[in-house]
Write a protein that holds these residues in place. Structure first.
Motif, PDB file in Angstrom:
ATOM      1  N   ILE A 372     -48.892 -72.655 -42.961  1.00 42.61           N
ATOM      2  CA  ILE A 372     -48.638 -74.095 -42.976  1.00 42.61           C
ATOM      3  C   ILE A 372     -48.274 -74.501 -44.409  1.00 42.61           C
ATOM      4  O   ILE A 372     -48.979 -74.147 -45.359  1.00 42.61           O
ATOM      5  CB  ILE A 372     -49.861 -74.882 -42.493  1.00 42.61           C
ATOM      6  CG1 ILE A 372     -50.406 -74.267 -41.198  1.00 42.61           C
ATOM      7  CG2 ILE A 372     -49.519 -76.354 -42.261  1.00 42.61           C
ATOM      8  CD1 ILE A 372     -51.771 -74.795 -40.807  1.00 42.61           C
ATOM      9  N   MET A 383     -44.904 -75.672 -40.074  1.00 42.35           N
ATOM     10  CA  MET A 383     -45.661 -74.498 -39.646  1.00 42.35           C
ATOM     11  C   MET A 383     -44.734 -73.330 -39.321  1.00 42.35           C
ATOM     12  O   MET A 383     -43.652 -73.537 -38.755  1.00 42.35           O
ATOM     13  CB  MET A 383     -46.524 -74.851 -38.432  1.00 42.35           C
ATOM     14  CG  MET A 383     -47.742 -75.672 -38.797  1.00 42.35           C
ATOM     15  SD  MET A 383     -48.543 -76.454 -37.375  1.00 42.35           S
ATOM     16  CE  MET A 383     -47.915 -78.121 -37.497  1.00 42.35           C
ATOM     17  N   VAL A 409     -57.087 -77.279 -43.845  1.00 44.19           N
ATOM     18  CA  VAL A 409     -57.362 -77.066 -42.421  1.00 44.19           C
ATOM     19  C   VAL A 409     -58.874 -76.950 -42.249  1.00 44.19           C
ATOM     20  O   VAL A 409     -59.518 -76.159 -42.947  1.00 44.19           O
ATOM     21  CB  VAL A 409     -56.668 -75.790 -41.897  1.00 44.19           C
ATOM     22  CG1 VAL A 409     -56.979 -75.589 -40.414  1.00 44.19           C
ATOM     23  CG2 VAL A 409     -55.168 -75.868 -42.125  1.00 44.19           C
ATOM     24  N   LYS A 413     -59.755 -76.684 -36.575  1.00 43.55           N
ATOM     25  CA  LYS A 413     -58.329 -76.374 -36.559  1.00 43.55           C
ATOM     26  C   LYS A 413     -57.498 -77.668 -36.578  1.00 43.55           C
ATOM     27  O   LYS A 413     -56.494 -77.797 -35.887  1.00 43.55           O
ATOM     28  CB  LYS A 413     -57.945 -75.524 -35.338  1.00 43.55           C
ATOM     29  CG  LYS A 413     -58.725 -74.221 -35.233  1.00 43.55           C
ATOM     30  CD  LYS A 413     -58.512 -73.348 -36.462  1.00 43.55           C
ATOM     31  CE  LYS A 413     -59.305 -72.050 -36.354  1.00 43.55           C
ATOM     32  NZ  LYS A 413     -59.184 -71.217 -37.578  1.00 43.55           N
ATOM     33  N   ILE A 415     -55.380 -80.207 -39.126  1.00 47.91           N
ATOM     34  CA  ILE A 415     -54.701 -80.256 -40.416  1.00 47.91           C
ATOM     35  C   ILE A 415     -55.002 -81.612 -41.047  1.00 47.91           C
ATOM     36  O   ILE A 415     -54.580 -82.658 -40.530  1.00 47.91           O
ATOM     37  CB  ILE A 415     -53.185 -80.057 -40.253  1.00 47.91           C
ATOM     38  CG1 ILE A 415     -52.896 -78.694 -39.623  1.00 47.91           C
ATOM     39  CG2 ILE A 415     -52.481 -80.182 -41.607  1.00 47.91           C
ATOM     40  CD1 ILE A 415     -51.453 -78.523 -39.202  1.00 47.91           C
ATOM     41  N   ASP A 429     -53.218 -82.097 -34.996  1.00 48.89           N
ATOM     42  CA  ASP A 429     -53.408 -80.791 -34.383  1.00 48.89           C
ATOM     43  C   ASP A 429     -52.210 -79.914 -34.717  1.00 48.89           C
ATOM     44  O   ASP A 429     -51.266 -80.353 -35.376  1.00 48.89           O
ATOM     45  CB  ASP A 429     -53.635 -80.908 -32.870  1.00 48.89           C
ATOM     46  CG  ASP A 429     -52.436 -81.470 -32.112  1.00 48.89           C
ATOM     47  OD1 ASP A 429     -51.300 -81.417 -32.627  1.00 48.89           O
ATOM     48  OD2 ASP A 429     -52.639 -81.971 -30.985  1.00 48.89           O
ATOM     49  N   PHE A 430     -52.227 -78.658 -34.258  1.00 51.80           N
ATOM     50  CA  PHE A 430     -51.178 -77.722 -34.641  1.00 51.80           C
ATOM     51  C   PHE A 430     -49.846 -77.979 -33.917  1.00 51.80           C
ATOM     52  O   PHE A 430     -48.850 -77.310 -34.187  1.00 51.80           O
ATOM     53  CB  PHE A 430     -51.640 -76.286 -34.402  1.00 51.80           C
ATOM     54  CG  PHE A 430     -52.500 -75.742 -35.515  1.00 51.80           C
ATOM     55  CD1 PHE A 430     -53.234 -76.598 -36.318  1.00 51.80           C
ATOM     56  CD2 PHE A 430     -52.584 -74.390 -35.761  1.00 51.80           C
ATOM     57  CE1 PHE A 430     -54.034 -76.115 -37.341  1.00 51.80           C
ATOM     58  CE2 PHE A 430     -53.377 -73.887 -36.786  1.00 51.80           C
ATOM     59  CZ  PHE A 430     -54.106 -74.757 -37.578  1.00 51.80           C
TER      60      PHE A 430
END
Length: 525
Positions: A372, A383, A409, A413, A415, A429-430
């Protein structure tokens, strides 16, 4: 020219807000009849700003007179500049017949009438000039060579007084002129860095006739969306118990200088990247375990460490560009991509790939084989697959400032972004979905101060959040009890500079100052 550039930048930043695209039939077209003393013949430029971009027009000055015509069905910001001079003036234009009378030498004080939007600005400018006149000698003296620190401190208090008086003027104008276009502009500026709750209160205080204004409608929609993810401290920190920290006086970090970014190994050693590209491995006592300098094609930018103790060094690839300004040539380095060089703990290269979609890499982390990266230039968090460099999700529309954009992070999980231009911490979130946000601009301990803050953010194992502010330096721990500042930390940087931070597996904090070394903070609970 400096003031002109500042005005241009200011209007470009706010152009998204200042164009009112209300569909309505214009009463007339825009006409401006101008009369200027101090010039016989010449040229004057009119630049206007809207959501669609900027437009430029020009008119010839003949015997001190000029005329502009156009079509602006609703008010928008603009500026006038007389060619070949530093004379410029910010104005509002709309479909009315306007008249300008002025002198080239004092063009900023030119009289402009015939527009309701401009009339409101004229009232405001008259009071603003009184404040500026009162403090006109403060800034020049502040930057005068050889000024003593004692005198600087006195002048800083005067600058603070001026800012307070300007804020009071803005509040007074909005209250007394709730239906003017300039009040709309002031409100949009006032909302910068505010929480959704406070923003809604401010917007609802405007006159009823402005509630349907396209700018106000747009701002209300923006803050309503923000309110969905904006959480108070009680909700965000519901399970984060109070924790206190102190500076670790035993840590020998004074000599660890020129560090621009930090990472952490599983064994609690720290990985540091120096501005010349040297990678240092430092133990918990501040002792230099080893160092090596990889071959980098670009300028060292940031660093990250994965679960296998591999070190990811991000460097910014640049090219020289020559530009001509007023007949003179200037060379400057322009970012053109980012390269990732992967090393083992011995400094041996195990992989390398380029990330051409990026322009900068002001922050970096590794989580679940996902690399990231914070890209200040493109205002986003991007990402990638850590093994191949293949692109993944992206978090766009960040509000970076001062060349700074960093994140971390947490154990969930999530960011956590130090979105300093927005004066808040935001969690994603991712997939790039915004799931939480808190903070606003202000001077209290719970708020973020300065021109833009926080510059760094991280989390502890109990869920508490750590933030770093610069100018002046404040390191704060946010828990369910609120914010608590770590005492004993001196000013780590001057002005708008980044302060990298990392948290190790034992919740020890490390802060890097290029000039003053590394500071370690430990829990005292």
């Amino acid at each position: 020219m400096k003031n002109l550039k500042q005005a241009l930048a200011f209007m470009l930043i706010l152009s998204t807000f200042f164009a009112c695209n209300e569909a309505k039939v214009a009463k007339t077209t825009f006409v401006m009849n101008g009369t200027l003393e101090g010039i016989t013949d010449g040229k004057i430029m009119l630049s206007t700003f809207s959501e669609e971009g900027s437009t430029q027009d020009s008119a010839l000055i003949k015997e001190g007179k000029f005329i502009f015509k156009g079509d602006f069905s609703s008010p928008r910001q603009a500026y006038l500049q007389i060619e070949g001079t530093r004379a410029f003036k910010m104005i509002y234009v709309e479909n009315e017949v306007m008249t300008l009378n002025g002198n080239v030498e004092e063009f900023g004080k030119a009289s402009i009438t015939g527009s309701q939007a401009q009339d409101g600005l004229n009232i405001y400018d008259a009071e603003k000039m009184l404040i500026e006149e009162k403090y006109k000698d403060v800034i020049p003296e502040f930057y005068k060579p050889g000024i003593t620190e004692e005198r600087k401190a006195e002048l800083e208090k005067e600058i603070e007084k001026q800012m307070v008086e300007m804020e009071a003027l803005n509040e007074k104008f909005i209250k007394e002129n709730p239906a003017t276009f300039h009040s709309v502009v002031l409100v949009s500026q006032k909302l910068s860095g505010k929480s959704a709750v406070d923003a809604e209160k401010t917007l609802n205080a405007l006159a009823p006739e402005l509630q349907k204004n396209p700018l106000i409608v747009k701002l209300k929609a923006k803050f309503a969306k923000m309110k969905e993810v904006e959480k108070g401290f009680d909700e965000v920190m519901a399970n984060a118990s109070n924790v206190a920290y102190k500076v670790d006086s035993k840590f020998k970090g004074e000599s660890l200088k020129d560090i621009i970014y930090l990472g952490a190994f599983l064994n609690n050693n720290i990985c540091a990247l120096q501005k010349d590209g040297t990678v240092q491995i430092i133990d918990p006592m501040g002792k230099l375990v080893s160092n090596f300098k990889p071959e980098l094609k670009g300028a060292p930018a940031s660093i990250a460490v994965d679960q296998a103790n591999q070190i990811y060094v991000l460097s910014t690839l640049q090219k020289k560009v020559t530009k001509k300004v007023r007949g003179k040539s200037y060379d400057r380095m322009v970012p053109m991509g980012v390269e990732c060089t992967i090393l083992n703990e011995k400094g041996e290269q195990v992989n390398q790939y380029s990330l051409p979609s990026l322009k900068t890499a002001t922050g970096a982390r590794i989580s679940d084989d996902i690399l990231i990266i914070a890209d200040y230039q493109n205002k986003r968090i991007a990402m990638f697959d850590a093994k191949t460099g293949n692109a993944g999700a992206s978090i766009d529309e960040m509000r970076p400032c001062c060349g700074i954009l960093d994140f971390s992070v947490n154990a969930k999980k999530e960011i956590l972004v130090a979105n300093l231009g927005a004066f808040r911490v935001q969690g994603f979130d991712f997939k790039g979905k915004n799931i939480v946000a808190f903070g606003q601009r202000g001077k209290s301990l719970d708020e973020f101060h300065g021109c833009c803050n926080p510059v760094s953010v991280n989390s502890l194992s109990n869920g508490a959040i750590v933030t770093v502010e610069k100018d002046p330096t404040r390191i704060k721990i946010y828990s369910k009890e609120g914010a608590k500042q770590i005492a004993g930390i001196e000013e780590l940087v001057k002005g708008c500079s980044h302060i990298p931070m990392i948290v190790d597996a034992k919740d020890n904090l490390y802060l890097a100052s290029g000039a003053k070394g590394v500071v370690k903070c430990v829990s005292i609970n």
